[in-house]
Design a protein around this motif. Structure first.
Motif, PDB file in Angstrom:
ATOM      1  N   GLN A 229       0.813  -1.202   0.000  1.00  0.00           N
ATOM      2  CA  GLN A 229       0.000   0.000   0.000  1.00  0.00           C
ATOM      3  C   GLN A 229       0.853   1.261   0.000  1.00  0.00           C
ATOM      4  O   GLN A 229       0.482   2.272  -0.597  1.00  0.00           O
ATOM      5  N   GLY A 230       2.009   1.225   0.685  1.00  0.00           N
ATOM      6  CA  GLY A 230       2.834   2.419   0.791  1.00  0.00           C
ATOM      7  C   GLY A 230       3.988   2.476  -0.179  1.00  0.00           C
ATOM      8  O   GLY A 230       4.769   3.430  -0.153  1.00  0.00           O
ATOM      9  N   ALA A 231       4.101   1.469  -1.034  1.00  0.00           N
ATOM     10  CA  ALA A 231       5.244   1.413  -1.949  1.00  0.00           C
ATOM     11  C   ALA A 231       5.305   2.632  -2.850  1.00  0.00           C
ATOM     12  O   ALA A 231       6.382   3.201  -3.072  1.00  0.00           O
ATOM     13  N   GLY A 232       4.168   3.033  -3.381  1.00  0.00           N
ATOM     14  CA  GLY A 232       4.141   4.178  -4.287  1.00  0.00           C
ATOM     15  C   GLY A 232       4.637   5.444  -3.623  1.00  0.00           C
ATOM     16  O   GLY A 232       5.394   6.227  -4.223  1.00  0.00           O
ATOM     17  N   ILE A 233       4.246   5.650  -2.372  1.00  0.00           N
ATOM     18  CA  ILE A 233       4.672   6.846  -1.641  1.00  0.00           C
ATOM     19  C   ILE A 233       6.166   6.809  -1.383  1.00  0.00           C
ATOM     20  O   ILE A 233       6.882   7.798  -1.586  1.00  0.00           O
ATOM     21  N   ARG A 234       6.670   5.656  -0.940  1.00  0.00           N
ATOM     22  CA  ARG A 234       8.095   5.545  -0.639  1.00  0.00           C
ATOM     23  C   ARG A 234       8.941   5.740  -1.898  1.00  0.00           C
ATOM     24  O   ARG A 234       9.986   6.386  -1.857  1.00  0.00           O
ATOM     25  N   ILE A 235       8.490   5.162  -2.990  1.00  0.00           N
ATOM     26  CA  ILE A 235       9.243   5.297  -4.234  1.00  0.00           C
ATOM     27  C   ILE A 235       9.193   6.739  -4.730  1.00  0.00           C
ATOM     28  O   ILE A 235      10.191   7.274  -5.233  1.00  0.00           O
ATOM     29  N   ALA A 236       8.053   7.400  -4.569  1.00  0.00           N
ATOM     30  CA  ALA A 236       7.943   8.800  -4.971  1.00  0.00           C
ATOM     31  C   ALA A 236       8.888   9.684  -4.165  1.00  0.00           C
ATOM     32  O   ALA A 236       9.488  10.634  -4.695  1.00  0.00           O
ATOM     33  N   MET A 237       9.035   9.365  -2.872  1.00  0.00           N
ATOM     34  CA  MET A 237       9.946  10.142  -2.032  1.00  0.00           C
ATOM     35  C   MET A 237      11.396   9.958  -2.466  1.00  0.00           C
ATOM     36  O   MET A 237      12.210  10.876  -2.340  1.00  0.00           O
ATOM     37  N   ASN A 238      11.732   8.785  -2.986  1.00  0.00           N
ATOM     38  CA  ASN A 238      13.081   8.552  -3.498  1.00  0.00           C
ATOM     39  C   ASN A 238      13.268   9.172  -4.873  1.00  0.00           C
ATOM     40  O   ASN A 238      14.393   9.504  -5.265  1.00  0.00           O
ATOM     41  N   LEU A 239      12.168   9.316  -5.612  1.00  0.00           N
ATOM     42  CA  LEU A 239      12.266   9.776  -6.995  1.00  0.00           C
ATOM     43  C   LEU A 239      12.770  11.211  -7.095  1.00  0.00           C
ATOM     44  O   LEU A 239      13.598  11.528  -7.962  1.00  0.00           O
ATOM     45  N   LEU A 240      12.290  12.084  -6.218  1.00  0.00           N
ATOM     46  CA  LEU A 240      12.720  13.487  -6.264  1.00  0.00           C
ATOM     47  C   LEU A 240      14.229  13.624  -6.107  1.00  0.00           C
ATOM     48  O   LEU A 240      14.880  14.251  -6.957  1.00  0.00           O
ATOM     49  N   PRO A 241      14.850  13.072  -5.063  1.00  0.00           N
ATOM     50  CA  PRO A 241      16.312  13.192  -4.959  1.00  0.00           C
ATOM     51  C   PRO A 241      17.044  12.475  -6.089  1.00  0.00           C
ATOM     52  O   PRO A 241      18.138  12.906  -6.486  1.00  0.00           O
ATOM     53  N   ALA A 242      16.467  11.386  -6.618  1.00  0.00           N
ATOM     54  CA  ALA A 242      17.112  10.685  -7.730  1.00  0.00           C
ATOM     55  C   ALA A 242      17.194  11.589  -8.953  1.00  0.00           C
ATOM     56  O   ALA A 242      18.247  11.698  -9.601  1.00  0.00           O
ATOM     57  N   VAL A 243      16.102  12.245  -9.275  1.00  0.00           N
ATOM     58  CA  VAL A 243      16.076  13.158 -10.430  1.00  0.00           C
ATOM     59  C   VAL A 243      17.006  14.338 -10.180  1.00  0.00           C
ATOM     60  O   VAL A 243      17.746  14.769 -11.085  1.00  0.00           O
ATOM     61  N   LEU A 244      16.983  14.868  -8.964  1.00  0.00           N
ATOM     62  CA  LEU A 244      17.857  15.993  -8.639  1.00  0.00           C
ATOM     63  C   LEU A 244      19.320  15.613  -8.796  1.00  0.00           C
ATOM     64  O   LEU A 244      20.122  16.389  -9.340  1.00  0.00           O
ATOM     65  N   PHE A 245      19.688  14.423  -8.321  1.00  0.00           N
ATOM     66  CA  PHE A 245      21.098  14.034  -8.421  1.00  0.00           C
ATOM     67  C   PHE A 245      21.511  13.808  -9.869  1.00  0.00           C
ATOM     68  O   PHE A 245      22.585  14.252 -10.288  1.00  0.00           O
ATOM     69  N   LEU A 246      20.696  13.094 -10.631  1.00  0.00           N
ATOM     70  CA  LEU A 246      21.044  12.832 -12.025  1.00  0.00           C
ATOM     71  C   LEU A 246      21.142  14.135 -12.825  1.00  0.00           C
ATOM     72  O   LEU A 246      21.920  14.234 -13.774  1.00  0.00           O
ATOM     73  N   THR A 247      20.379  15.128 -12.431  1.00  0.00           N
ATOM     74  CA  THR A 247      20.393  16.419 -13.124  1.00  0.00           C
ATOM     75  C   THR A 247      21.551  17.301 -12.674  1.00  0.00           C
ATOM     76  O   THR A 247      22.169  17.994 -13.492  1.00  0.00           O
ATOM     77  N   LEU A 248      21.873  17.248 -11.378  1.00  0.00           N
ATOM     78  CA  LEU A 248      22.834  18.189 -10.802  1.00  0.00           C
ATOM     79  C   LEU A 248      24.107  17.518 -10.305  1.00  0.00           C
ATOM     80  O   LEU A 248      24.883  18.134  -9.580  1.00  0.00           O
ATOM     81  N   GLN A 249      24.362  16.278 -10.701  1.00  0.00           N
ATOM     82  CA  GLN A 249      25.457  15.530 -10.090  1.00  0.00           C
ATOM     83  C   GLN A 249      26.814  16.196 -10.228  1.00  0.00           C
ATOM     84  O   GLN A 249      27.679  16.052  -9.357  1.00  0.00           O
ATOM     85  N   SER A 250      27.009  16.966 -11.284  1.00  0.00           N
ATOM     86  CA  SER A 250      28.299  17.635 -11.458  1.00  0.00           C
ATOM     87  C   SER A 250      28.523  18.726 -10.415  1.00  0.00           C
ATOM     88  O   SER A 250      29.656  19.170 -10.201  1.00  0.00           O
TER      89      SER A 250
END
Length: 354
Positions: A229-250
């Motif tokens: 039931q909570g998988a979607g929420i947990r994955i969404a919370m990880n998604l924001l920092p994942a996108v931020l890192f892939l975009t700003l990793q340099s």
């Protein structure tokens, strides 16, 4: 819910103070240790907090009379041995929780103290990693924190310590083996040897800690249903920092091996999004997503320092990250379906001296 806000406020205030009025290194370290000690006590001395509380009490009762060889053959043997020690000392589940909380706090501190603002890093983790996971999923929370400590050993190229910590993590919850491929694939030195050892270790840990009988015993856990039931929420919370890192990793001031590590964590997060869509049962995907939570602490904790210093931009970003974390905590405590199991916060202390 007041105690939860006190806990968050301690680290939020520390994060702000760290930016506005930096203290001496020794004084700041002592204050951080004191704050983490308070965190450990709050996590370890909780009473009837978390949806799995009754299940952990059931485990404690079930293990009465079990011998050490029997415990070692069970799933999550380190956790089982702690229960055995508590029974030997004529103590209760709170002792097991406190020992696990000590390991959890140590792993969290080991991870955070290397960050530019350790207070901010821990504050990011308070709403979910500490309150929800740390006070709800004792065994897996302990395993996650030990994995977090192992990441620091890996970044320092201390591979033997890394693998030793993984064995310890898997002895608390064998799902820790899910993260081994991400660590191994991040190595930039001695790749063949590390790949070989990592593959052998993952296979060994899986079969050593696999026990169908205990799996059946704990099949009544509500954990699987809640994970789905909570998988979607947990994955969404990880998604924001994942996108931020892939975009700003340099922009992140880290070494290449560390950059590869967090890149793999970010890509794994994207894979969990696809897995949640394509796989009928989200429990396995959610298990992996829990071990990706350190990505939240790393990225959000470093985000204010990922940009050149212009005026007080980093100060403003610290406030923004804290506001985001506070919003996560509000949403969890007020709107989450299972928040009732965490409210109100209670401590076992009155029972110890009653």
């Amino acid at each position: 819910m007041f105690p939860y806000w006190v806990l968050f406020s301690i680290f939020a205030f520390g994060a702000i103070t760290h930016v506005l009025r930096p203290r001496g290194e020794k004084q700041a370290t002592i204050l951080l240790y004191v704050a983490v000690f308070v965190l450990m006590l709050m996590v370890g001395l909780r009473y009837k907090v978390g949806a799995d509380w009754k299940n952990y009490e059931e485990i404690y009762r079930y293990l009465q009379g079990a011998t050490v060889p029997e415990l070692l053959r069970m799933q999550d043997p380190a956790y089982m041995l702690l229960n055995h020690l508590a029974q030997t000392l004529n103590l209760d589940v709170w002792f097991v929780n406190l020992c696990c909380a000590a390991l959890f706090s140590w792993g969290l501190l080991r991870f955070a103290e290397r960050e530019p603002n350790p207070w901010l890093t821990i504050a990011v983790g308070v709403p979910y990693l500490i309150i929800v996971v740390g006070m709800g999923y004792t065994r897996q929370a302990t395993a996650i924190a030990i994995v977090m400590a192992s990441l620091r050993e890996f970044e320092d190229h201390r591979y033997f310590r890394t693998f030793v910590l993984f064995v310890l993590a898997a002895s608390f919850h064998k799902s820790a083996i899910l993260i081994i491929p991400l660590i191994v694939a991040s190595s930039l030195r001695h790749r063949f040897a590390i790949y070989s050892v990592g593959a052998a270790l993952a296979a060994l840990l899986f079969f050593v800690f696999l026990d169908q009988f205990v799996d059946t015993l704990f099949s009544n856990y509500l954990d699987a249903e809640r994970s789905s039931q909570g998988a979607g929420i947990r994955i969404a919370m990880n998604l924001l920092p994942a996108v931020l890192f892939l975009t700003l990793q340099s922009r992140f001031a880290i070494g290449e091996q560390e950059r590869q590590l967090w890149r793999n964590f970010s890509l794994a997060t994207l894979a969990t999004v696809a897995g949640l869509i394509l796989i009928s049962s989200s429990t396995a995907v959610d298990r992996l997503a829990l071990y990706l939570i350190p990505l939240q602490l790393f990225v959000m904790g470093r985000l204010p320092y990922a940009f050149p210093a212009r005026g007080r931009r980093s100060d403003v970003l610290v406030f923004i990250v804290l506001l985001y974390s506070a919003l996560v905590q509000i949403i969890w405590l007020v709107l989450a379906q299972h928040a009732e199991y965490w409210l109100p916060y209670q401590t076992v202390i009155p029972n110890l001296f009653g």
